[in-house]
Motif scaffolding. Sequence first.
Motif, mmCIF file in Angstrom:
data_model
loop_
_atom_site.group_PDB
_atom_site.id
_atom_site.type_symbol
_atom_site.label_atom_id
_atom_site.label_comp_id
_atom_site.label_asym_id
_atom_site.label_seq_id
_atom_site.Cartn_x
_atom_site.Cartn_y
_atom_site.Cartn_z
ATOM 1 N N SER A 90 8.776 0.863 23.155
ATOM 2 C CA SER A 90 10.048 0.981 23.872
ATOM 3 C C SER A 90 9.977 0.319 25.252
ATOM 4 C CB SER A 90 10.411 2.461 24.053
ATOM 5 O OG SER A 90 10.432 3.129 22.814
ATOM 6 N N ASN A 91 8.888 -0.405 25.514
ATOM 7 C CA ASN A 91 8.666 -0.966 26.854
ATOM 8 C C ASN A 91 8.149 -2.407 26.763
ATOM 9 O OD1 ASN A 91 8.666 -0.552 29.747
ATOM 10 N ND2 ASN A 91 6.433 -0.406 29.672
ATOM 11 N N ASN A 92 8.788 -3.188 25.876
ATOM 12 C CA ASN A 92 8.422 -4.606 25.705
ATOM 13 C C ASN A 92 6.945 -4.813 25.408
ATOM 14 O OD1 ASN A 92 11.076 -5.555 26.256
ATOM 15 N ND2 ASN A 92 10.704 -5.157 28.430
ATOM 16 N N GLY A 93 6.368 -3.880 24.654
ATOM 17 C CA GLY A 93 4.973 -4.038 24.233
ATOM 18 C C GLY A 93 3.941 -3.665 25.284
ATOM 19 N N VAL A 94 4.395 -3.191 26.439
ATOM 20 C CA VAL A 94 3.471 -2.847 27.530
ATOM 21 C C VAL A 94 3.323 -1.332 27.611
ATOM 22 C CG1 VAL A 94 3.065 -2.991 30.027
ATOM 23 C CG2 VAL A 94 4.155 -4.902 28.825
ATOM 24 N N ILE A 95 2.095 -0.838 27.670
ATOM 25 C CA ILE A 95 1.882 0.607 27.816
ATOM 26 C C ILE A 95 2.285 1.017 29.229
ATOM 27 C CG2 ILE A 95 0.142 2.450 27.932
ATOM 28 C CD1 ILE A 95 -1.460 0.811 25.833
ATOM 29 N N PRO A 96 3.253 1.939 29.371
ATOM 30 C CA PRO A 96 3.638 2.375 30.715
ATOM 31 C C PRO A 96 2.572 3.308 31.298
ATOM 32 C CG PRO A 96 4.903 3.576 29.067
ATOM 33 C CD PRO A 96 4.030 2.612 28.320
ATOM 34 N N ARG A 97 2.232 3.092 32.548
ATOM 35 C CA ARG A 97 1.189 3.890 33.190
ATOM 36 C C ARG A 97 1.733 4.526 34.458
ATOM 37 N NH1 ARG A 97 -4.181 2.250 31.441
ATOM 38 N NH2 ARG A 97 -3.994 0.629 29.855
ATOM 39 N N GLY A 98 1.020 5.543 34.930
ATOM 40 C CA GLY A 98 1.359 6.155 36.208
ATOM 41 C C GLY A 98 2.075 7.476 36.059
ATOM 42 N N GLU A 99 2.179 8.187 37.190
ATOM 43 C CA GLU A 99 2.663 9.574 37.149
ATOM 44 C C GLU A 99 4.157 9.699 36.879
ATOM 45 O OE1 GLU A 99 3.047 10.188 41.976
ATOM 46 O OE2 GLU A 99 1.204 10.748 40.967
ATOM 47 N N THR A 100 4.904 8.581 36.968
ATOM 48 C CA THR A 100 6.332 8.671 36.645
ATOM 49 C C THR A 100 6.553 8.791 35.133
ATOM 50 O OG1 THR A 100 6.482 6.266 36.670
ATOM 51 C CG2 THR A 100 7.086 7.420 38.700
ATOM 52 N N VAL A 101 5.513 8.524 34.350
ATOM 53 C CA VAL A 101 5.574 8.753 32.899
ATOM 54 C C VAL A 101 5.186 10.204 32.667
ATOM 55 C CG1 VAL A 101 4.719 8.066 30.632
ATOM 56 C CG2 VAL A 101 4.903 6.357 32.472
ATOM 57 N N GLN A 102 6.167 11.018 32.264
ATOM 58 C CA GLN A 102 5.902 12.451 32.146
ATOM 59 C C GLN A 102 5.916 12.902 30.689
ATOM 60 O OE1 GLN A 102 8.574 15.397 34.097
ATOM 61 N NE2 GLN A 102 6.677 16.267 34.891
ATOM 62 N N GLY A 103 4.878 13.663 30.325
ATOM 63 C CA GLY A 103 4.782 14.215 28.978
ATOM 64 C C GLY A 103 4.921 15.725 29.009
ATOM 65 N N LEU A 104 5.381 16.283 27.897
ATOM 66 C CA LEU A 104 5.505 17.736 27.749
ATOM 67 C C LEU A 104 4.558 18.174 26.638
ATOM 68 C CD1 LEU A 104 6.916 20.484 28.215
ATOM 69 C CD2 LEU A 104 8.736 19.717 26.673
ATOM 70 N N ASP A 105 3.544 18.973 26.994
ATOM 71 C CA ASP A 105 2.561 19.449 26.022
ATOM 72 C C ASP A 105 2.965 20.848 25.554
ATOM 73 O OD1 ASP A 105 0.377 20.185 24.519
ATOM 74 O OD2 ASP A 105 -1.107 19.958 26.102
ATOM 75 N N ILE A 106 3.390 20.942 24.310
ATOM 76 C CA ILE A 106 3.812 22.225 23.730
ATOM 77 C C ILE A 106 2.573 22.924 23.170
ATOM 78 C CG2 ILE A 106 5.193 23.307 21.917
ATOM 79 C CD1 ILE A 106 6.878 22.066 24.145
ATOM 80 N N GLY A 107 2.203 24.054 23.766
ATOM 81 C CA GLY A 107 0.989 24.762 23.342
ATOM 82 C C GLY A 107 -0.241 24.163 23.977
ATOM 83 N N VAL A 108 -0.238 24.116 25.304
ATOM 84 C CA VAL A 108 -1.339 23.483 26.053
ATOM 85 C C VAL A 108 -2.660 24.233 25.863
ATOM 86 C CG1 VAL A 108 -0.857 24.716 28.223
ATOM 87 C CG2 VAL A 108 -1.913 22.442 28.320
ATOM 88 N N GLY A 109 -2.567 25.514 25.437
ATOM 89 C CA GLY A 109 -3.783 26.302 25.234
ATOM 90 C C GLY A 109 -4.477 26.620 26.544
ATOM 91 N N ALA A 110 -5.686 27.140 26.459
ATOM 92 C CA ALA A 110 -6.459 27.443 27.665
ATOM 93 C C ALA A 110 -7.264 26.244 28.116
ATOM 94 C CB ALA A 110 -7.397 28.625 27.391
ATOM 95 N N ASN A 111 -7.280 25.183 27.289
ATOM 96 C CA ASN A 111 -8.205 24.065 27.539
ATOM 97 C C ASN A 111 -7.614 22.893 28.309
ATOM 98 O OD1 ASN A 111 -6.985 22.203 25.406
ATOM 99 N ND2 ASN A 111 -7.550 23.963 24.145
#
Length: 315
Positions: free
Chosen positions: A101-122
């Motif tokens: 979704s980004n012209n073949g380039v992996i987007p990097r940096g803290e503005t790329v935000q992910g949501l981890d469902i069930g992060v666990g204790a680890n």
Amino acid sequence: MTPKTITEKTNLHPRNQHRFRYDFNLLIENSPELKPFVSINEHNIETVDFSNPEAVKALNNALLKTYYDIQNWDIPANYLCPPIPGRADYIHYIADLLATSNNGVIPRGETVQGLDIGVGANCIYPIIGNATYGWSFVGTDIDEKAIENCGKIIEANPKLIDSISLQQQTESRFIFKNIITPEDKFAFTICNPPFHSSQEEATKSTLRKINNLENTKTTKPVLNFGGQNAELWCEGGELGFITQMIYESAKYPMQCLWFTTLVSKQSHLSSIYKTLNKVNVVEVKTIDMAQGQKISRIIAWTFLSESQQKEWKFE
């Protein structure tokens, strides 16, 4: 008798740092606590006893120090101690997905935000995603003790403080409700759902794993990789959890570029595709993954059209 040379695990993602057999000299140098657990097996290969929870935890500690610059990491007894190579694979495949979704380039940096469902204790997915691509994360879990432990890991590794935030899901029947707020924009969600539909089923599976690892018969379920109830099973099992996730995701169509989850059981795929069809997703991707003998896959879906995907702002 010298141990065999390092061979490549070609079934792991090409960017995965764990494609080769573990370099135990390097790992012990960085984490001397690992040394007592390392031995040479009958194939003349250096390894640890994967049926021993302490050995698995010591190995994880060494891997996190060596490859992800995590100096202080611990989990409470009996919590899930995940195999890091497989977790890293999921992160790398997410990076490839975002690149589409980004012209073949992996987007990097803290503005790329992910949501981890069930992060666990680890806190493993946020740790690897932040160390590898600089992404920031929100980690959620229904287990208060798990969230507290993730908080301790973050505080003990100051570089994580601005990159990972945590939120307890107070209503266990929901996944995104209470978590995604109107102003949130997540590049992706990530999830390793509970596999089993009951405590009994989870226990049987654990006994099978231990018996396979030790080549013996035991009736005592020692969890080598650990796992609390919420990490291992839920009402409806994996399929029930993912079905709920899909229906809920439809309420936040413009707030997440790619919703994703692991699916361990291939038999669940046709039902998952039908549910995705019902909520009118625009695009579905199935990404195959393989770690060791285990075949798994990621299902990713988006409600955004191709032009909306291209307009998504990663910065």
